[in-house]
Design an enzyme around this catalytic site. Sequence first.
Site, mmCIF file in Angstrom:
data_model
loop_
_atom_site.group_PDB
_atom_site.id
_atom_site.type_symbol
_atom_site.label_atom_id
_atom_site.label_comp_id
_atom_site.label_asym_id
_atom_site.label_seq_id
_atom_site.Cartn_x
_atom_site.Cartn_y
_atom_site.Cartn_z
ATOM 1 N N ASP A 94 0.850 -1.188 0.000
ATOM 2 C CA ASP A 94 0.000 0.000 0.000
ATOM 3 C C ASP A 94 0.888 1.241 0.000
ATOM 4 O O ASP A 94 2.024 1.220 0.481
ATOM 5 C CB ASP A 94 -0.872 0.009 1.251
ATOM 6 C CG ASP A 94 -1.754 -1.218 1.338
ATOM 7 O OD1 ASP A 94 -2.653 -1.368 0.500
ATOM 8 O OD2 ASP A 94 -1.530 -2.046 2.247
ATOM 9 N N ASP A 136 -1.744 -2.352 -4.688
ATOM 10 C CA ASP A 136 -2.619 -2.741 -3.585
ATOM 11 C C ASP A 136 -3.438 -1.505 -3.223
ATOM 12 O O ASP A 136 -3.955 -0.829 -4.097
ATOM 13 C CB ASP A 136 -1.789 -3.280 -2.424
ATOM 14 C CG ASP A 136 -2.611 -4.094 -1.434
ATOM 15 O OD1 ASP A 136 -3.817 -4.270 -1.650
ATOM 16 O OD2 ASP A 136 -2.033 -4.555 -0.430
ATOM 17 N N ASP A 159 -4.315 1.821 4.075
ATOM 18 C CA ASP A 159 -4.984 0.818 4.907
ATOM 19 C C ASP A 159 -4.838 1.210 6.370
ATOM 20 O O ASP A 159 -3.760 1.667 6.801
ATOM 21 C CB ASP A 159 -4.375 -0.569 4.708
ATOM 22 C CG ASP A 159 -4.926 -1.294 3.491
ATOM 23 O OD1 ASP A 159 -5.728 -0.696 2.750
ATOM 24 O OD2 ASP A 159 -4.537 -2.457 3.274
ATOM 25 N N ARG A 213 -13.979 0.926 -2.054
ATOM 26 C CA ARG A 213 -13.306 1.030 -0.759
ATOM 27 C C ARG A 213 -12.950 2.475 -0.436
ATOM 28 O O ARG A 213 -11.775 2.837 -0.341
ATOM 29 C CB ARG A 213 -12.040 0.164 -0.716
ATOM 30 C CG ARG A 213 -12.313 -1.316 -0.855
ATOM 31 C CD ARG A 213 -11.043 -2.129 -0.643
ATOM 32 N NE ARG A 213 -11.288 -3.542 -0.860
ATOM 33 C CZ ARG A 213 -10.349 -4.498 -0.768
ATOM 34 N NH1 ARG A 213 -9.110 -4.151 -0.447
ATOM 35 N NH2 ARG A 213 -10.647 -5.756 -0.972
#
Length: 427
Positions: free
Chosen positions: A207, A246, A250, A303
Amino acid sequence: MTRRTTALATALTACAALALAGGGPAHAAEPGRDTLPARDGWASADGGTTGGAAADAAHTYTVTTWDQLRSALADDPGAPRIVRVKGTLNAATAGCASYAADGYDFARYLADYDPAVWGRDRPVSGVQEDLRAASQRNQATAVKAYVPADTTLVGVGKHAGITGGSLQIAHTHNVIVRNLTVESPLDCFPQWDPTDGATGAWNSEYDGMVVTGSTHVWLDHNTFTDGAHPDSSLPSYYGELYQQHDGELDVVRGADLVTVSWNVFADHDKTLMIGNSDGAAATDRGRLRVTLHHNLFRDVTERAPRVRFGKVDAYNNHYLAGPGTPYAYSFGIGIESQLVAEKNAVTLPAGTGAGRVLKRWKDAPVTAAGNLVDGRPADLIALHNAEFPAEPLRSGAGWTPTLRPRVDDPRAVPGLVGHRAGAGRLR
């Protein structure tokens, strides 16, 4: 104290109060000394977030290369620090070939795991898969930078950033990251998973930024983007996109008390995940308290965020999906989540139903009030339930956010966020 000194102190106090009332920090001599204002989201709870504001001159660094950044972050463990990023730091100058384990051959990998040879009913294994995984670990060692406690990481000016690297805010506390453009790193060695979905998928690591197991984190005025390597530039193998990205951000594995404000998240698929696993109740239940406000989510697929377990407050964000965006949803409702989504503005591609703004992954209550879709008031839960009656959502997250320094009319949000969010726009 002289009358002049008293007047100056009073004026400074008034200026600070005005800045706090406006939702922004009272700026010190440099942004690296700024601290999170009181009541500004979950990261302001339980003592607040100050980052490296207490750093002395010996622990104030200016870095111009990736290696200098990693050295500054690792220097003198335990000391508060300010790390000023000047220019764009490239973490991937060595190139993919330098990370490859001896014997790894991508052409051989493709031949060995071709679904016509391997099938689609079992995960890949064997020599080339082991070598791929070893190569991926080599890359991880080179492109990850770990941010320690009591640190402020801040870009200098309007053009500071990181490309090819992954910032890890891992098992630490009291961290501020501001004014950086973070270009999503490219995984040189994605894994083929023939069991992922009906036709298989390529899955990647790294990420742009990860908050894992950490508390009191403020991420402000950053830009997260795929930059020079959008998904449209990536090849396909086995009929599936060779996905080298990715997430952009996160917040996972027991992270808690995080405020994400005035950022831009752009041009990405799986953008922001809060809680990484349905099976992580032991670490995540009662944590993952995150505030998202005044962020721009531009041309992202999904997301934004997807939530598991956490009490997440998402207000005054703009979700802008332009023509051609492969839009799936914005808010993902996951296991035991308690999402409050209020006074956001959503702009959808023509022909996209407003019921798709919310997506139910697991049954969990959600509060959605005062939101606009394409400039009009929208009851997101009712619209979702009408469009997806087999996946109904329940109204009422069960809590009321109080840590909000300002709440803007959602009609003003696109203009405010469009002009003020992202790197290079610190006031």
